[in-house]
Design a protein around this motif. Structure first.
Motif, short mmCIF file in Angstrom:
data_model
loop_
_atom_site.label_atom_id
_atom_site.label_comp_id
_atom_site.label_asym_id
_atom_site.label_seq_id
_atom_site.Cartn_x
_atom_site.Cartn_y
_atom_site.Cartn_z
N UNK A 216 -1.95 -25.04 5.71
CA UNK A 216 -1.78 -26.16 4.80
C UNK A 216 -0.55 -25.92 3.93
N UNK A 217 0.15 -26.99 3.53
CA UNK A 217 1.40 -26.83 2.75
C UNK A 217 1.16 -26.67 1.26
N UNK A 218 0.27 -25.74 0.87
CA UNK A 218 0.00 -25.51 -0.54
C UNK A 218 0.07 -24.02 -0.82
N UNK A 219 0.55 -23.68 -2.00
CA UNK A 219 0.56 -22.29 -2.47
C UNK A 219 -0.23 -22.27 -3.78
N UNK A 220 -1.40 -21.62 -3.76
CA UNK A 220 -2.31 -21.67 -4.90
C UNK A 220 -2.03 -20.56 -5.90
N UNK A 221 -2.09 -20.91 -7.17
CA UNK A 221 -2.04 -19.91 -8.23
C UNK A 221 -3.34 -19.13 -8.24
N UNK A 222 -3.26 -17.87 -8.66
CA UNK A 222 -4.46 -17.05 -8.77
C UNK A 222 -5.36 -17.62 -9.86
#
Length: 408
Positions: A216-222
């Protein structure tokens, strides 16, 4: 007690603290079976949800991070001050070297560290029921685990662990080559993009199953705490890896789809989007107003409706009294400029107060009506320097129990 109708016995026992209930299991077989009764488990859980949230706390500075504490609020009718009572929990031999991930319906999701790296365990710290899940898929040096989520899929009454890992994609182009200062050192190729892979672990009747949902084209913050609202897990995300725009992304545990949720209008050049939290069942966003030196809490009153975002609370600067001596010696007052990134919003109490954590060392409550703060003194074996905390509702629930109440 045997002469009373079972319905009355259930109503009486469901009002007892969970520690007392667990002690009553040893009375006889009939009481032990009653405590496992579906009706009793549900009734007790609903009563616990109506109370102030409790929490599970893991000490982080021990050589082996395998000890949990249960924290509960206690107050006297004639005293407005609230105290926190902590209790050391008995741990299973399996649970050594772990990290506390999150809590849902009284169940904890734990992830192994060090030698137990990759191990995921679901555990009820009061009934001591546990299940070990398949280890994380072996990944190469280009992979790393980003975030984990845990919650109940109400459509199937099965629990799911959501693992989001990142895969760095390297392309051999001059723009992505990092030139070392030392000309004799090898050149380093920087990642040109980051893809997120989503894996699902489903836990219910039968053996746990794992599935890969793809990229998926998302980068999640911790995310430091569980953000589960309306059967969906939520994270702050950089869509397509760009930090120029912050989004709120939800993962539906039922249909297993990722979706962008409308974000509040508070995000601007003078406000930093910090974290998501659940306040009284509503998705809430925490941001920092640098102009006014305040921490703001925005609440989405109607889920998935952008116009329903409302700024509910503004909290000024404050330094908790419970600090390490070397930090306290240089301070003459409890009021000073505090880096807002050190403060984390945990939950809202029945009194309306906001429970906050400061620098993973101290807990305190902000009263929005009086705009005052109350510190809590946490007691343990020794004096821990830092801890991990998850809001928790103590329950008798297990993975094969149907909970007829909202997830907490």
């Amino acid at each position: 007690m045997d002469r009373l109708p079972q319905e009355l016995v259930i109503h009486i026992l469901s009002r007892l603290p969970i520690s007392t209930i667990m002690q009553s299991k040893s009375v006889n077989r009939a009481w032990r079976n009653l405590i496992r009764n579906q009706v009793f488990v549900n009734m007790h859980f609903k009563r616990m949800v109506e109370n102030d949230p409790s929490f599970i706390l893991q000490i982080r500075d021990q050589p082996i991070q395998s000890q949990l504490y249960f924290g509960d609020f206690s107050s006297h009718p004639n005293d407005r001050n609230v105290t926190i009572i902590t209790k050391k929990l008995t741990m299973l031999p399996l649970l050594t070297n772990f990290h506390l991930v999150s809590s849902c319906n009284g169940l904890l999701c734990l992830r192994g560290t060090h030698r137990s790296l990759g191990l995921i365990c679901i555990y009820n710290p009061f009934t001591r029921d546990s299940i070990e899940l398949p280890k994380l898929v072996a990944k190469g040096p280009s992979h790393q685990v980003g975030v984990l989520g845990f919650g109940l899929d109400a459509t199937t009454n099965k629990y799911k662990v959501v693992e989001v890992s990142y895969k760095r994609i390297y392309r051999a182009s001059p723009s992505h080559v990092v030139r070392p200062v030392n000309r004799l050192a090898p050149q380093i190729i920087a990642p040109s993009s980051i893809d997120s892979e989503v894996h699902i672990l489903t836990v219910g009747n039968g053996s746990p199953t794992r599935r890969n949902l793809g990229s998926f084209p998302f980068h999640f913050m911790c995310q430091k705490s569980q953000v589960l609202v309306n059967g969906k897990l939520h994270w702050i995300s950089y869509p397509r890896g760009s930090k120029a725009y912050l989004a709120i992304v939800s993962f539906d545990l039922g249909n297993e789809q990722l979706k962008e949720v409308p974000r509040p209008d508070c995000i601007s050049s003078d406000r930093q989007f910090h974290e998501l939290v659940v306040l009284r069942g509503c998705l809430s966003a925490v941001c920092f107003d640098y102009d006014n030196e305040e921490l703001e809490i925005w609440v989405m009153k109607e889920y998935d409706v952008k116009e329903s975002w409302v700024k509910e609370f503004s909290i000024g600067t404050y330094l908790p009294k419970i600090l390490q001596p070397d930090e306290r010696e240089s301070l003459d007052s409890s009021m000073f400029y505090m880096p807002k990134t050190c403060m984390r919003v945990l939950c809202q109490l029945r009194s309306g107060g906001i429970l906050l954590e400061y620098k993973i060392k101290a807990l305190f409550v902000y009263d929005p009506r009086c705009r005052t703060f109350q510190n809590f003194q946490l007691t343990f074996e020794g004096i821990p320097r830092c801890f991990t905390l998850a809001v928790h509702v103590a329950s008798l629930n297990w993975i094969d129990t149907f909970i007829e109440a909202p997830c907490y």
